[in-house]
Design an enzyme around this catalytic site. Sequence first.
Site, PDB file in Angstrom:
ATOM      1  N   CYS A   1    -142.504 121.917  49.805  1.00  0.00           N
ATOM      2  CA  CYS A   1    -142.185 123.373  49.297  1.00  0.00           C
ATOM      3  C   CYS A   1    -141.329 123.133  47.982  1.00  0.00           C
ATOM      4  O   CYS A   1    -141.097 124.477  47.281  1.00  0.00           O
ATOM      5  CB  CYS A   1    -141.165 123.553  49.978  1.00  0.00           C
TER       6      CYS A   1
ATOM      7  N   ASN B   1    -149.020 122.995  48.516  1.00  0.00           N
ATOM      8  CA  ASN B   1    -148.404 122.030  49.021  1.00  0.00           C
ATOM      9  C   ASN B   1    -148.651 121.932  50.756  1.00  0.00           C
ATOM     10  O   ASN B   1    -149.577 121.775  51.444  1.00  0.00           O
ATOM     11  CB  ASN B   1    -146.680 122.254  49.119  1.00  0.00           C
ATOM     12  N   GLU B   2    -148.179 123.303  51.639  1.00  0.00           N
ATOM     13  CA  GLU B   2    -148.986 123.917  52.830  1.00  0.00           C
ATOM     14  C   GLU B   2    -148.874 125.294  53.215  1.00  0.00           C
ATOM     15  O   GLU B   2    -149.151 126.148  53.845  1.00  0.00           O
ATOM     16  CB  GLU B   2    -147.934 123.387  54.069  1.00  0.00           C
TER      17      GLU B   2
END
Length: 659
Positions: free
Chosen positions: A247, A378-379
């Site tokens: 994150c 990232n996600e």
Amino acid sequence: MKINTLKNIALSSICFTGILANAQTNKYVLDCKDTGVKIEPTMYGIFFEDINFAADGGLYAEMVKNRSFEFQVPLMGWEQPNSDRHSRNEKSGYALPIETGNEKNKNICRIEVKDDNGYSLINEGFRGMGVKANDAYNLSIMAENREGNISKIKFQFVDEKGNIIGETSVNPSSKEWKKYTAQFKATKTEAKAKLKITFEGTGIINVDMISIFPQDTWKNRPNGLRKDLVQLLSDLNPGFLRFPGGCIVEGSTLELRYQWKKSVGAVEDREMIINRWNTEFSHRPAPDYFQTFGLGFFEYFQLAEDIGATPLPILSCGMACQFNTGELVPMGEIDPYVQDAVDLIEFANGDVATKWGKVRSDMGHPQPFNMKFIGVGNEQWGPDYIERYKIFEKAIKAKYPDITIISGAGPFPNGEYFDYGWKELKKLNAKIVDEHFYNRPEWFKENVTRYDSYDRNGPKIFAGEYAAQSVATVSPDNKNNWECALSEAAFMTGLERNAAVVHMTSYAPLFAHAEGWQWTPDLIWFNNLKSYATPNYYVQKLYANNPGTDLISVTTDGKPITGQNGMFATAVIDKNTNEVIIKVVNTTANPQKTNIAVKGKKLASKGIMTTLKSDNLSTENSFDAEKIVPKTSDFNLEKGKIMSEIPAYAFVIIKVKIS
């Protein structure tokens, strides 16, 4: 009493013998036939993120907190023991932050000394400073001696009682900015030392970039990395190093995202930002958590090279963390973000004649870093991510067609976000998709067959973040206990058995400071003096140090061993060492005998067994003792069969040479 004791011993012996005699016997078949499936060199790697004080206060060996007075509260971490910091009329003097107007170096500190007896500042370090008796430390300071007769700056390590345990000094001779250096040794080992700085004489002096590093860093590099922590990483034999997160890549806002270009070049010119984990969790706020970027992208690439890992940088795709603001850069303004990705490849691999290749060369590494992968986001999840991913993919492939792009399926291992991401990424013929899973130990054992049904012709898998959670995800009470590590060992048999589709895996998070953590569990724990490896670390190490080169099958009744009788297994051949390697996990409370028949190869008469186990699932390692560590022993094959007993709650590596 003696008679009763003897009776108890005899009964215990009978019971133990009975347990062994009645231990579950499993008949397995090891088929050494070539399956055509290679174990990728990147199969087992490292995920690094600056969470839990992993960089500043951790891997990056700088000992002075807020060394350049750039924190939001410029004197955070600094004490003025003989001064009222709210007044400028003290007898001894005062320290005053001064804004410079320079974006990269916003503040300096002005010291006015009024008393010939001297004026002092004290830096508290990162939860203290860990110093070791007889170890040497390098000091540096930038100073501008503006007026008066300040003739000496004295530097002292002091212990918790204020006793001096190391001392040196510099003579600030110039009225212009100048860097001064000195060395000194600690006379005592102290985990909570502080740095006391005393200015002798009277007058006004400006100071900046006050820094102390141990001389004994990784590879003895000045201003380098903490040696014991890098050694633990090197011992993992990692196939790749993912950085800088996590994150951290996204930032809670776009302004606070990680921008790699601000992390290279001269250290004093790197623009500091607040760490996104600063106050993220109410259970562990860390208002003094910032990123100085002393550990920046050059140092990450260098670290990857040092430990033999392929570098895997992840960059912002123009989306802030969707668990925070979810701020989006408009599509019409995304070009600078895309250019950052293209320029990073040039920084890593470009000729010294290129703009960013020259920056790398000027930092001391004219040879390319041979970067092969780059991650976009990232996600992130949803249509906004897919829209941005397409732009990045097109630009990167146009200039660097050989670079493999990592995409993401969001933060969860299933559900609406996950399904949407996979559907769209398959349409785009994505090469590698990053999946994350944090869950209870039971989930990991139940999902050992997760990748059995994945399309072998579709995108490959990067299991980029996973860790068993003993209580619940984000719980501060999670433990790095043996139950979690054992469940991860079982799950990893499924990752390796599906090496046709799973090409990269990494546990997360990597590091945690014992007094500065925000998230648990973590692979490696450290304080200011020591570090220790968790049981989870040793599971990762055993896999990564025994990866093999080619997948073979080990079965029971013609089926993969995926939990029958609580047992899990996978097998490989290592063509480099000419041996078979079998990984077996017993998740039950009883030992289990294994009778492994071998097909297709003749094996040597002796083998090596490495066992990681504990009779108690709640056992943890600690600074005081690593109770769970691998132990190695020899064994003999019986008529070409591998006959062994897998202890209760154990992860076992069986290695036998091929005749």
